[in-house]
Design a protein around this motif. Structure first.
Motif: not given
Length: 310
Positions: A44-64, A166-174
């Protein structure tokens, strides 16, 4: 009796919020990045290769809490983005830090977003951006919200998510094995090397009839994150070298005479000539703007070989 309309709307919004919290990674819990889940996830909470993962705008990063600026769409556009998760006292994090830092420093087309499960002082020790040396090359997030996500996703680190232009996940390495980290580094290098600012296409006939009109076309396709610069003083010019026996409606164009639509720029020449074998060459020069506000100059060309018959 049905619930008041306002209560129904509030219920709907709460349901939508809970759904996003369960389905979207980083975006809803950690950084509000935009992810489209296309299939079941291994955790849960982790993407797979092929999923979309785009950086959000300034208003989208309030918590960190961010050691530098918030993750920047302008700075990361046209780059391979590496999301890197680590924590103090986790085996392999210090060693992988050296790898991630090297990836950033040796590839100008790499943007690193590091998420550290710890305080600012702890994050400084696992910082691959390295202060002013890495301005515009990434940032580092830390603090309670980061710790919350690490816990909810069951992540300790190191964990890397490699995202192409293209904002597509190409690899997830744990994994922390040298072989797996070598694979990740090689993927980043390959994706970075494959980035092109523009591509070109030349079309035209191989055989035509004598003295009949035919078309030679040349198209420049800019990368999706660039736009043509049409500001006054910017050089946009097309020149063609044509055999004296062949007649074309033009052999040189400048400025607005060269048509563009979106990221596509096209030049067309209508030509004719007597029987024979010929070659036509063309060269184009154009300006473009990048999201950060910088400008660039592009140049390319093409050749056409054709036969004119009776």
């Amino acid at each position: 009796m049905s619930r008041p309309i306002r209560q129904q709307i509030d219920l709907y919004r709460n349901q939508q919020y809970r759904w996003r919290m369960n389905r979207l990674v980083i975006g809803a819990v950690l950084a509000c990045a935009s992810i489209t889940i296309s299939h079941a996830q291994p955790k849960p909470g982790l993407p797979n290769a092929g999923d979309s993962l785009a950086i959000g705008g300034a208003e989208g990063w309030p918590t960190l809490l961010w050691m530098y600026d918030i993750p920047s769409i302008k700075d990361s556009a046209g780059k391979v983005v590496v999301h890197w998760f680590c924590a103090p006292k986790v085996a392999g994090c210090a060693d992988d830090l050296a790898r991630i830092t090297t990836l950033k420093e040796k590839n100008s087309n790499v943007y690193v977003i590091a998420y550290i499960n710890g305080t600012k002082a702890q994050a400084l020790k696992l910082d691959p951006i390295r202060g002013s040396e890495g301005v515009g090359r990434g940032t580092v997030g830390f603090g309670p919200a980061a710790a919350k996500w690490f816990k909810s996703a069951g992540v300790t680190g190191p964990l890397s998510i490699v995202v192409d232009v293209d904002n597509k996940v190409k690899l997830v390495t744990a994994s922390t094995t040298p072989a797996d980290l070598d694979t990740r580094d090689a993927k980043v290098h390959a994706l970075s090397s494959a980035i092109k600012l523009h591509t070109t296409t030349a079309t035209g006939p191989k055989t035509v009839k004598a003295n009949e009109k035919f078309e030679l076309a040349f198209t420049v396709q800019l990368a999706s994150w660039l736009v043509y610069n049409r500001k006054p003083g910017t050089t946009v010019e097309w020149k063609a070298t044509v055999p004296k026996e062949v007649t074309c409606d033009h052999t040189q164009l400048k400025g607005d005479a060269i048509k563009s639509f979106g990221q596509t720029l096209t030049v067309k020449m209508s030509c004719s000539g007597p029987k024979g074998s010929y070659e036509v060459a063309g060269q184009i020069q154009f300006g473009y703007d990048v999201p950060s506000g910088a400008t660039g100059l592009g140049a390319d060309g093409a050749k056409w070989k054709f036969e004119i018959t009776n």
